[in-house]
Motif scaffolding. Structure first.
Motif, PDB file in Angstrom:
ATOM      1  N   ARG A 221     -33.314  -3.083  95.090  1.00 17.93           N
ATOM      2  CA  ARG A 221     -33.552  -4.535  95.082  1.00 17.93           C
ATOM      3  C   ARG A 221     -32.341  -5.273  95.635  1.00 17.93           C
ATOM      4  NH1 ARG A 221     -35.939  -3.434  89.914  1.00 17.93           N
ATOM      5  NH2 ARG A 221     -33.960  -3.995  88.921  1.00 17.93           N
ATOM      6  N   THR A 222     -31.153  -4.848  95.236  1.00 15.11           N
ATOM      7  CA  THR A 222     -29.944  -5.492  95.758  1.00 15.11           C
ATOM      8  C   THR A 222     -29.826  -5.284  97.264  1.00 15.11           C
ATOM      9  OG1 THR A 222     -28.847  -5.079  93.640  1.00 15.11           O
ATOM     10  CG2 THR A 222     -27.442  -5.610  95.517  1.00 15.11           C
ATOM     11  N   LEU A 223     -30.155  -4.091  97.726  1.00  3.87           N
ATOM     12  CA  LEU A 223     -30.077  -3.802  99.156  1.00  3.87           C
ATOM     13  C   LEU A 223     -31.056  -4.660  99.948  1.00  3.87           C
ATOM     14  CD1 LEU A 223     -28.434  -1.895 100.924  1.00  3.87           C
ATOM     15  CD2 LEU A 223     -30.296  -0.250 100.783  1.00  3.87           C
ATOM     16  N   ARG A 224     -32.264  -4.819  99.432  1.00  5.13           N
ATOM     17  CA  ARG A 224     -33.251  -5.680 100.113  1.00  5.13           C
ATOM     18  C   ARG A 224     -32.755  -7.122 100.176  1.00  5.13           C
ATOM     19  NH1 ARG A 224     -38.729  -5.789  97.410  1.00  5.13           N
ATOM     20  NH2 ARG A 224     -39.009  -7.341  99.039  1.00  5.13           N
ATOM     21  N   LYS A 225     -32.170  -7.589  99.084  1.00 10.71           N
ATOM     22  CA  LYS A 225     -31.692  -8.969  99.048  1.00 10.71           C
ATOM     23  C   LYS A 225     -30.576  -9.181 100.064  1.00 10.71           C
ATOM     24  CE  LYS A 225     -29.677 -12.350  95.861  1.00 10.71           C
ATOM     25  NZ  LYS A 225     -29.202 -12.580  94.456  1.00 10.71           N
ATOM     26  N   LEU A 226     -29.667  -8.212 100.186  1.00 11.36           N
ATOM     27  CA  LEU A 226     -28.559  -8.361 101.130  1.00 11.36           C
ATOM     28  C   LEU A 226     -29.025  -8.249 102.569  1.00 11.36           C
ATOM     29  CD1 LEU A 226     -25.817  -6.257  99.295  1.00 11.36           C
ATOM     30  CD2 LEU A 226     -26.056  -8.729  99.354  1.00 11.36           C
ATOM     31  N   LEU A 227     -30.009  -7.375 102.820  1.00 17.52           N
ATOM     32  CA  LEU A 227     -30.486  -7.189 104.191  1.00 17.52           C
ATOM     33  C   LEU A 227     -31.360  -8.326 104.672  1.00 17.52           C
ATOM     34  CD1 LEU A 227     -31.215  -3.359 104.132  1.00 17.52           C
ATOM     35  CD2 LEU A 227     -29.488  -4.522 105.497  1.00 17.52           C
ATOM     36  N   LYS A 228     -31.790  -9.218 103.763  1.00 18.82           N
ATOM     37  CA  LYS A 228     -32.545 -10.392 104.203  1.00 18.82           C
ATOM     38  C   LYS A 228     -31.694 -11.296 105.092  1.00 18.82           C
ATOM     39  CE  LYS A 228     -36.478  -9.721 102.015  1.00 18.82           C
ATOM     40  NZ  LYS A 228     -37.754  -9.537 102.729  1.00 18.82           N
ATOM     41  N   LYS A 229     -30.374 -11.198 104.915  1.00 14.60           N
ATOM     42  CA  LYS A 229     -29.473 -11.977 105.757  1.00 14.60           C
ATOM     43  C   LYS A 229     -29.210 -11.234 107.058  1.00 14.60           C
ATOM     44  CE  LYS A 229     -26.988 -14.052 101.857  1.00 14.60           C
ATOM     45  NZ  LYS A 229     -25.644 -14.299 101.263  1.00 14.60           N
ATOM     46  N   LEU A 230     -28.958 -11.987 108.103  1.00 11.46           N
ATOM     47  CA  LEU A 230     -28.588 -11.397 109.380  1.00 11.46           C
ATOM     48  C   LEU A 230     -27.162 -10.841 109.288  1.00 11.46           C
ATOM     49  CD1 LEU A 230     -30.052 -14.083 111.802  1.00 11.46           C
ATOM     50  CD2 LEU A 230     -31.041 -11.858 111.229  1.00 11.46           C
ATOM     51  N   PRO A 231     -26.804  -9.892 110.159  1.00 15.02           N
ATOM     52  CA  PRO A 231     -25.465  -9.294 110.057  1.00 15.02           C
ATOM     53  C   PRO A 231     -24.330 -10.304 110.100  1.00 15.02           C
ATOM     54  CG  PRO A 231     -26.853  -7.968 111.482  1.00 15.02           C
ATOM     55  CD  PRO A 231     -27.644  -9.201 111.155  1.00 15.02           C
ATOM     56  N   PHE A 232     -24.447 -11.350 110.921  1.00 11.82           N
ATOM     57  CA  PHE A 232     -23.349 -12.311 111.014  1.00 11.82           C
ATOM     58  C   PHE A 232     -23.334 -13.276 109.829  1.00 11.82           C
ATOM     59  CE2 PHE A 232     -26.962 -14.100 113.316  1.00 11.82           C
ATOM     60  CZ  PHE A 232     -27.059 -15.373 112.783  1.00 11.82           C
ATOM     61  N   GLU A 233     -24.385 -13.277 109.007  1.00 14.15           N
ATOM     62  CA  GLU A 233     -24.414 -14.142 107.835  1.00 14.15           C
ATOM     63  C   GLU A 233     -23.839 -13.469 106.585  1.00 14.15           C
ATOM     64  OE1 GLU A 233     -28.391 -16.830 108.876  1.00 14.15           O
ATOM     65  OE2 GLU A 233     -28.564 -15.098 107.536  1.00 14.15           O
ATOM     66  N   ARG A 234     -23.759 -12.146 106.585  1.00 18.39           N
ATOM     67  CA  ARG A 234     -23.255 -11.439 105.417  1.00 18.39           C
ATOM     68  C   ARG A 234     -21.738 -11.523 105.353  1.00 18.39           C
ATOM     69  NH1 ARG A 234     -27.344  -7.448 106.846  1.00 18.39           N
ATOM     70  NH2 ARG A 234     -25.739  -6.161 107.844  1.00 18.39           N
ATOM     71  N   THR A 235     -21.234 -11.644 104.135  1.00 17.92           N
ATOM     72  CA  THR A 235     -19.788 -11.702 103.922  1.00 17.92           C
ATOM     73  C   THR A 235     -19.225 -10.291 103.776  1.00 17.92           C
ATOM     74  OG1 THR A 235     -20.069 -11.901 101.523  1.00 17.92           O
ATOM     75  CG2 THR A 235     -20.021 -13.946 102.805  1.00 17.92           C
TER      76      THR A 235
END
Length: 506
Positions: free
Chosen positions: A156-170
């Motif tokens: 679930r955490t992985l799905r939530k993080l991957l919803k963001k585009l690569p340049f949006e992730r911190t």
């Protein structure tokens, strides 16, 4: 003469008499904060037509009635409490600080309670005796230790993080993805940690809304995050036998089998390849699957991104090796081409303290280039010692020098196939690059000659007299330190004072 009895209430109080028993008037409680005023409403009240002022000597009845009905609106009302009642005084102060007003508490002073956060942090900043202050902390720390529950939470955490585009992730989100992927057999066994950390930055999420669609994995590796798929080609994952002991990637618990015996890949299973593959002889694309459910989601890592990351890491390491060679003094004037050839042969190792890197009188195991850390150089010396009343020769080690950053050793020992002239022991954790003897054959004759001309034997110019003098100097220094220590201990213990014992133990 008649006597008149006076009441106590009629008597005039005398000076200096204690009047604590006399009745006092209760003053109003002024400890509460003054109400917050909304200046827009106050301005509206002052501008009512018909009020007493410069234009009117007396207020009209209509203006007076409107003013009396509306004057309380100039005080901002606190927000209504929602949910369970709050009994802690500090939380009441925090709620008061969030009043919605135009003036932002213009007439009141900002107290310490207003500055505090509206939510308690852990650990508790102030000890209270209200259980409500501690229940949220216990609930927050409560986690299931069951492997399946942890696995579902990670997905679930992985799905939530991957919803963001690569340049949006911190960076912290990418680190969280890295910690989750490390727990999976496929990523832990297939990729080194440095490569996996870079792949977390370029991973994306793909969604297929309708069932029955074909997903081709001939250019990327996919992991199922939601839904299920059925492989249409075998093998569905490149190099399945190298993934783990069972030869099955992903989570074995998520794999299912349909009633007709067909394989079904569920959440956590992998398919695809990181090496781009074309169509086979029959025109079919390998490593392809078909979606079985709507809104299937996959984590995708493309082969192009993987190859680019591998090239960047290799280039970064190669540049670091070339810079290490250039930091050594004997290699600064070398041509560029031989430096690149030597850098290709360097491997990185790490040695803990007190590790014997090379022994005097034996061939060195490798050529070393110290990147960080410190090594001691030791030479053997024969000395006479008394043992049981007899004098005999003994061999001792003498520290003759140190090897620090940007220094190398054992070049001629490897190239000339001869014993090294000293022993080398690490004094701290040492990071260094090495060249093994079997890889020297890959160098051409010109580079080997440059090695021989640019280097000398490590501390090989020392004579026996130099070693004897250094040994005597160190022995005299050691005896002098022991003598000083003995004198100090004798003086301290002269009066029975023993530090650390009795009343001197504190």
């Amino acid at each position: 003469m008649a006597l008149v009895k006076l009441e106590n209430t009629l008597r005039r109080p005398a000076w200096g008499r204690d009047h604590t028993n006399s009745k006092k008037n209760n003053l109003p409680n002024l400890t509460e904060k003054p109400p917050t005023i909304d200046y827009e409403k106050l301005k509206w009240l002052n501008n009512l037509e018909g009020l007493k002022g410069r234009d009117y000597t007396e207020s009209t009845e209509d203006a007076h009635e409107v003013f009396m009905k509306s004057y309380h609106h100039m005080f901002v009302k606190p927000e209504k409490k929602t949910g369970f009642p709050v009994h802690a005084a500090k939380r009441l102060e925090q709620q008061k600080s969030t009043l919605s007003t135009v003036t932002h508490r213009a007439t009141g002073k900002t107290t310490e309670a207003d500055k505090m956060l509206t939510r308690k942090l852990y650990p508790v900043d102030k000890i209270t005796y209200d259980i409500r202050d501690y229940l949220p902390l216990l609930h927050k720390q409560r986690q299931s230790e069951h492997p399946e529950a942890i696995y579902r939470s990670n997905m679930r955490t992985l799905r939530k993080l991957l919803k963001k585009l690569p340049f949006e992730r911190t960076a912290s989100e990418n680190d969280k993805m890295f910690s989750i992927l490390k727990t999976m057999d496929f990523f832990r066994d297939k990729f080194p940690p440095a490569v996996l950390k870079e792949l977390c930055v370029v991973a994306v999420c793909e969604q297929w809304k309708d069932p029955g669609f074909s997903v081709y994995g001939n250019t990327s590796v996919y992991m199922v995050l939601r839904g299920s798929v059925s492989p249409t080609s075998h093998p569905y994952l490149d190099e399945m036998e190298n993934v783990n002991e069972n030869g099955q990637p992903g989570s074995p618990k998520s794999r299912k089998t349909e009633s007709d015996g067909a394989l079904l890949l569920g959440v956590g299973d992998m398919f695809g390849t990181l090496r781009k593959r074309d169509k086979d002889d029959k025109g079919n694309k390998p490593f392809s699957v078909i979606t079985n459910e709507p809104n299937c989601e996959f984590m995708k890592i493309s082969s192009a991104d993987y190859n680019r990351i591998i090239d960047q890491i290799k280039q970064r390491e190669h540049t670091e090796k070339v810079n290490l060679l250039l930091s050594c003094g004997q290699y600064k004037l070398w041509p560029r081409q031989p430096l690149l050839q030597v850098a290709e042969l360097i491997e990185w190792i790490s040695c803990p303290p007190n590790t014997i890197v090379a022994s005097e009188g034996y061939k060195a195991p490798y050529i070393g280039f110290i990147k960080s850390g410190e090594c001691h150089v030791l030479r053997q010396v024969e000395v006479m010692s008394d043992k049981n009343g007899r004098r005999e020769k003994r061999t001792k080690q003498v520290v003759m020098g140190k090897l620090n950053d940007s220094e190398s050793f054992a070049e001629l020992s490897i190239l000339l196939d001869e014993p090294i002239t000293c022993s080398i022991v690490t004094a701290s954790t040492v990071q260094m690059g090495i060249i093994k003897p079997e890889r020297i054959e890959e160098l051409d004759e010109v580079t080997i000659q440059l090695f021989k001309q640019s280097n000398v034997r490590t501390f090989g110019e020392l004579s026996k007299d130099n070693i004897q003098d250094e040994y005597m100097h160190q022995e005299l220094k050691r005896e002098w330190n022991e003598f000083k220590h003995g004198v100090v201990v004798e003086v301290i213990n002269y009066r029975g004072i023993r530090p650390g014992y009795g009343k001197w133990s504190k």
